[in-house]
Design a protein around this motif. Structure first.
Motif, PDB file in Angstrom:
ATOM      1  N   ILE A 131      -6.356 -16.314 -35.585  1.00  0.00           N
ATOM      2  CA  ILE A 131      -6.204 -16.573 -37.016  1.00  0.00           C
ATOM      3  C   ILE A 131      -6.626 -15.322 -37.777  1.00  0.00           C
ATOM      4  CG2 ILE A 131      -6.973 -18.016 -38.956  1.00  0.00           C
ATOM      5  CD1 ILE A 131      -5.479 -19.668 -36.904  1.00  0.00           C
ATOM      6  N   GLY A 132      -5.862 -14.992 -38.815  1.00  0.00           N
ATOM      7  CA  GLY A 132      -6.190 -13.855 -39.651  1.00  0.00           C
ATOM      8  C   GLY A 132      -6.024 -14.191 -41.118  1.00  0.00           C
ATOM      9  N   GLU A 133      -6.810 -13.548 -41.944  1.00  0.00           N
ATOM     10  CA  GLU A 133      -6.720 -13.742 -43.390  1.00  0.00           C
ATOM     11  C   GLU A 133      -6.087 -12.504 -44.010  1.00  0.00           C
ATOM     12  OE1 GLU A 133     -10.477 -15.052 -44.926  1.00  0.00           O
ATOM     13  OE2 GLU A 133     -10.663 -16.552 -43.349  1.00  0.00           O
ATOM     14  N   PHE A 134      -5.035 -12.729 -44.766  1.00  0.00           N
ATOM     15  CA  PHE A 134      -4.248 -11.652 -45.353  1.00  0.00           C
ATOM     16  C   PHE A 134      -4.001 -11.956 -46.818  1.00  0.00           C
ATOM     17  CE2 PHE A 134      -3.325 -11.951 -40.873  1.00  0.00           C
ATOM     18  CZ  PHE A 134      -3.277 -10.638 -40.456  1.00  0.00           C
ATOM     19  N   THR A 135      -3.261 -11.077 -47.467  1.00  0.00           N
ATOM     20  CA  THR A 135      -2.775 -11.316 -48.823  1.00  0.00           C
ATOM     21  C   THR A 135      -1.263 -11.228 -48.769  1.00  0.00           C
ATOM     22  OG1 THR A 135      -4.754 -10.315 -49.758  1.00  0.00           O
ATOM     23  CG2 THR A 135      -2.864 -10.536 -51.211  1.00  0.00           C
ATOM     24  N   LEU A 136      -0.608 -12.251 -49.267  1.00  0.00           N
ATOM     25  CA  LEU A 136       0.845 -12.289 -49.322  1.00  0.00           C
ATOM     26  C   LEU A 136       1.256 -12.344 -50.783  1.00  0.00           C
ATOM     27  CD1 LEU A 136       3.628 -12.524 -47.980  1.00  0.00           C
ATOM     28  CD2 LEU A 136       3.264 -14.999 -47.848  1.00  0.00           C
ATOM     29  N   ASN A 137       1.948 -11.308 -51.219  1.00  0.00           N
ATOM     30  CA  ASN A 137       2.380 -11.210 -52.618  1.00  0.00           C
ATOM     31  C   ASN A 137       1.232 -11.455 -53.596  1.00  0.00           C
ATOM     32  OD1 ASN A 137       4.950 -10.630 -51.733  1.00  0.00           O
ATOM     33  ND2 ASN A 137       5.701 -12.711 -51.984  1.00  0.00           N
ATOM     34  N   GLY A 138       0.068 -10.881 -53.270  1.00  0.00           N
ATOM     35  CA  GLY A 138      -1.083 -10.954 -54.167  1.00  0.00           C
ATOM     36  C   GLY A 138      -1.921 -12.209 -54.064  1.00  0.00           C
ATOM     37  N   LYS A 139      -1.606 -13.114 -53.139  1.00  0.00           N
ATOM     38  CA  LYS A 139      -2.341 -14.377 -52.988  1.00  0.00           C
ATOM     39  C   LYS A 139      -2.957 -14.462 -51.595  1.00  0.00           C
ATOM     40  CE  LYS A 139      -0.582 -16.059 -56.865  1.00  0.00           C
ATOM     41  NZ  LYS A 139      -1.033 -17.001 -57.811  1.00  0.00           N
ATOM     42  N   ALA A 140      -4.173 -15.012 -51.515  1.00  0.00           N
ATOM     43  CA  ALA A 140      -4.854 -15.182 -50.232  1.00  0.00           C
ATOM     44  C   ALA A 140      -4.053 -16.111 -49.328  1.00  0.00           C
ATOM     45  CB  ALA A 140      -6.252 -15.747 -50.457  1.00  0.00           C
ATOM     46  N   ALA A 174      15.150 -23.888 -41.549  1.00  0.00           N
ATOM     47  CA  ALA A 174      14.464 -22.852 -42.323  1.00  0.00           C
ATOM     48  C   ALA A 174      15.429 -22.151 -43.265  1.00  0.00           C
ATOM     49  CB  ALA A 174      13.853 -21.829 -41.373  1.00  0.00           C
ATOM     50  N   GLN A 175      14.852 -21.605 -44.315  1.00  0.00           N
ATOM     51  CA  GLN A 175      15.584 -20.721 -45.213  1.00  0.00           C
ATOM     52  C   GLN A 175      14.855 -19.391 -45.236  1.00  0.00           C
ATOM     53  OE1 GLN A 175      15.723 -23.622 -48.628  1.00  0.00           O
ATOM     54  NE2 GLN A 175      17.687 -22.572 -48.898  1.00  0.00           N
ATOM     55  N   SER A 176      15.599 -18.328 -45.368  1.00  0.00           N
ATOM     56  CA  SER A 176      14.955 -17.015 -45.391  1.00  0.00           C
ATOM     57  C   SER A 176      14.456 -16.689 -46.794  1.00  0.00           C
ATOM     58  CB  SER A 176      15.909 -15.931 -44.894  1.00  0.00           C
ATOM     59  OG  SER A 176      17.031 -15.860 -45.730  1.00  0.00           O
ATOM     60  N   SER A 177      13.469 -15.829 -46.837  1.00  0.00           N
ATOM     61  CA  SER A 177      12.912 -15.337 -48.083  1.00  0.00           C
ATOM     62  C   SER A 177      12.623 -13.857 -47.876  1.00  0.00           C
ATOM     63  CB  SER A 177      11.633 -16.081 -48.438  1.00  0.00           C
ATOM     64  OG  SER A 177      11.073 -15.541 -49.595  1.00  0.00           O
ATOM     65  N   HIS A 178      13.079 -13.034 -48.804  1.00  0.00           N
ATOM     66  CA  HIS A 178      12.927 -11.586 -48.663  1.00  0.00           C
ATOM     67  C   HIS A 178      11.968 -11.044 -49.715  1.00  0.00           C
ATOM     68  CE1 HIS A 178      16.210 -11.666 -45.805  1.00  0.00           C
ATOM     69  NE2 HIS A 178      16.868 -12.433 -46.653  1.00  0.00           N
ATOM     70  N   LYS A 179      11.740  -9.760 -49.641  1.00  0.00           N
ATOM     71  CA  LYS A 179      10.921  -9.048 -50.630  1.00  0.00           C
ATOM     72  C   LYS A 179       9.477  -9.550 -50.685  1.00  0.00           C
ATOM     73  CE  LYS A 179      14.988  -8.136 -53.400  1.00  0.00           C
ATOM     74  NZ  LYS A 179      15.729  -8.455 -54.595  1.00  0.00           N
ATOM     75  N   SER A 180       8.864  -9.673 -49.538  1.00  0.00           N
ATOM     76  CA  SER A 180       7.466 -10.081 -49.456  1.00  0.00           C
ATOM     77  C   SER A 180       6.612  -8.893 -49.054  1.00  0.00           C
ATOM     78  CB  SER A 180       7.294 -11.184 -48.411  1.00  0.00           C
ATOM     79  OG  SER A 180       8.110 -12.274 -48.708  1.00  0.00           O
ATOM     80  N   SER A 181       5.411  -8.822 -49.585  1.00  0.00           N
ATOM     81  CA  SER A 181       4.466  -7.769 -49.212  1.00  0.00           C
ATOM     82  C   SER A 181       3.250  -8.416 -48.588  1.00  0.00           C
ATOM     83  CB  SER A 181       4.044  -6.958 -50.437  1.00  0.00           C
ATOM     84  OG  SER A 181       5.141  -6.247 -50.948  1.00  0.00           O
ATOM     85  N   LEU A 182       2.952  -8.006 -47.365  1.00  0.00           N
ATOM     86  CA  LEU A 182       1.806  -8.526 -46.629  1.00  0.00           C
ATOM     87  C   LEU A 182       0.747  -7.437 -46.585  1.00  0.00           C
ATOM     88  CD1 LEU A 182       0.874 -11.008 -44.937  1.00  0.00           C
ATOM     89  CD2 LEU A 182       1.683  -9.761 -42.934  1.00  0.00           C
ATOM     90  N   TYR A 183      -0.470  -7.798 -46.995  1.00  0.00           N
ATOM     91  CA  TYR A 183      -1.581  -6.846 -47.055  1.00  0.00           C
ATOM     92  C   TYR A 183      -2.789  -7.389 -46.300  1.00  0.00           C
ATOM     93  CZ  TYR A 183       0.464  -4.100 -50.886  1.00  0.00           C
ATOM     94  OH  TYR A 183       1.263  -3.291 -51.648  1.00  0.00           O
ATOM     95  N   TYR A 184      -3.591  -6.459 -45.805  1.00  0.00           N
ATOM     96  CA  TYR A 184      -4.945  -6.765 -45.378  1.00  0.00           C
ATOM     97  C   TYR A 184      -5.842  -5.885 -46.235  1.00  0.00           C
ATOM     98  CZ  TYR A 184      -9.319  -7.072 -43.058  1.00  0.00           C
ATOM     99  OH  TYR A 184     -10.649  -7.262 -42.822  1.00  0.00           O
ATOM    100  N   LEU A 185      -6.709  -6.503 -47.011  1.00  0.00           N
ATOM    101  CA  LEU A 185      -7.492  -5.809 -48.029  1.00  0.00           C
ATOM    102  C   LEU A 185      -6.531  -5.009 -48.897  1.00  0.00           C
ATOM    103  CD1 LEU A 185     -10.658  -4.813 -45.947  1.00  0.00           C
ATOM    104  CD2 LEU A 185     -10.394  -6.731 -47.514  1.00  0.00           C
ATOM    105  N   ASP A 186      -6.704  -3.698 -49.006  1.00  0.00           N
ATOM    106  CA  ASP A 186      -5.807  -2.915 -49.859  1.00  0.00           C
ATOM    107  C   ASP A 186      -4.744  -2.172 -49.057  1.00  0.00           C
ATOM    108  OD1 ASP A 186      -7.553  -1.165 -48.645  1.00  0.00           O
ATOM    109  OD2 ASP A 186      -7.739   0.144 -50.382  1.00  0.00           O
ATOM    110  N   LYS A 187      -4.621  -2.474 -47.781  1.00  0.00           N
ATOM    111  CA  LYS A 187      -3.665  -1.783 -46.910  1.00  0.00           C
ATOM    112  C   LYS A 187      -2.412  -2.622 -46.728  1.00  0.00           C
ATOM    113  CE  LYS A 187      -6.633   1.472 -45.675  1.00  0.00           C
ATOM    114  NZ  LYS A 187      -6.541   2.818 -46.048  1.00  0.00           N
ATOM    115  N   GLU A 188      -1.281  -2.050 -47.122  1.00  0.00           N
ATOM    116  CA  GLU A 188      -0.021  -2.766 -46.918  1.00  0.00           C
ATOM    117  C   GLU A 188       0.357  -2.712 -45.450  1.00  0.00           C
ATOM    118  OE1 GLU A 188       4.303  -3.263 -48.906  1.00  0.00           O
ATOM    119  OE2 GLU A 188       3.558  -1.222 -48.727  1.00  0.00           O
TER     120      GLU A 188
END
Length: 141
Positions: free
Chosen positions: A25-34, A77-91
């Motif tokens: 399990i990992g905690e990330f930020t997806l499009n600015g949300k935890a 499923a449906q696809s979704s594009h244009k997502s940014s995945l971050y860990y802390l401030d690193k994309e």
């Protein structure tokens, strides 16, 4: 031959933890949300719970596509594009996610007294990031 395990300047160390059921399990930020993600190197597609699409500002695109999960039933499923995945401030990556109904997955985790997850990071991210070394080192967890 280049050593694939040699640390590079671009290496991002992301602490992962084992769940009670031995999932990573990992905690990330997806499009600015935890976001809480299960790491599944055997999953061909990374996905997000479709009930969390609005929270993560994800837009479903196209028709429902049938996917095969580890179980017997087909997942749509449906696809979704244009997502940014971050860990802390690193994309980590701009990527696409499949939006799926994760009720069955989260119900199974709840039966094992596990936390609810927002999505699954699959092998597609590992494949795309081959050029920048992704190493899952369980010896230090």
């Amino acid at each position: 031959m280049k050593n694939p395990f040699k640390p590079t300047a671009s290496l991002i160390k992301i602490p992962l933890r084992f769940s009670k059921s031995q999932h990573l399990i990992g905690e990330f930020t997806l499009n600015g949300k935890a976001a809480v993600f299960l790491i599944d190197t055997g999953a061909s597609n990374s996905c997000v719970d479709k009930t969390r699409a609005d929270y993560f500002n994800l837009e479903a695109e196209g028709d429902n596509l049938p996917l095969q999960g580890a179980g017997q039933e087909k997942i749509f499923a449906q696809s979704s594009h244009k997502s940014s995945l971050y860990y802390l401030d690193k994309e980590i990556h701009h990527l696409s996610f499949m939006l799926i109904d994760m009720d069955t997955i989260n119900a199974a985790l709840a039966e094992q007294e596990e936390e609810k997850i927002d999505g699954i990071i699959g092998g597609d991210i590992l494949h795309k990031k081959r050029q920048s070394s992704i190493i899952i080192n369980v010896a230090f967890m």
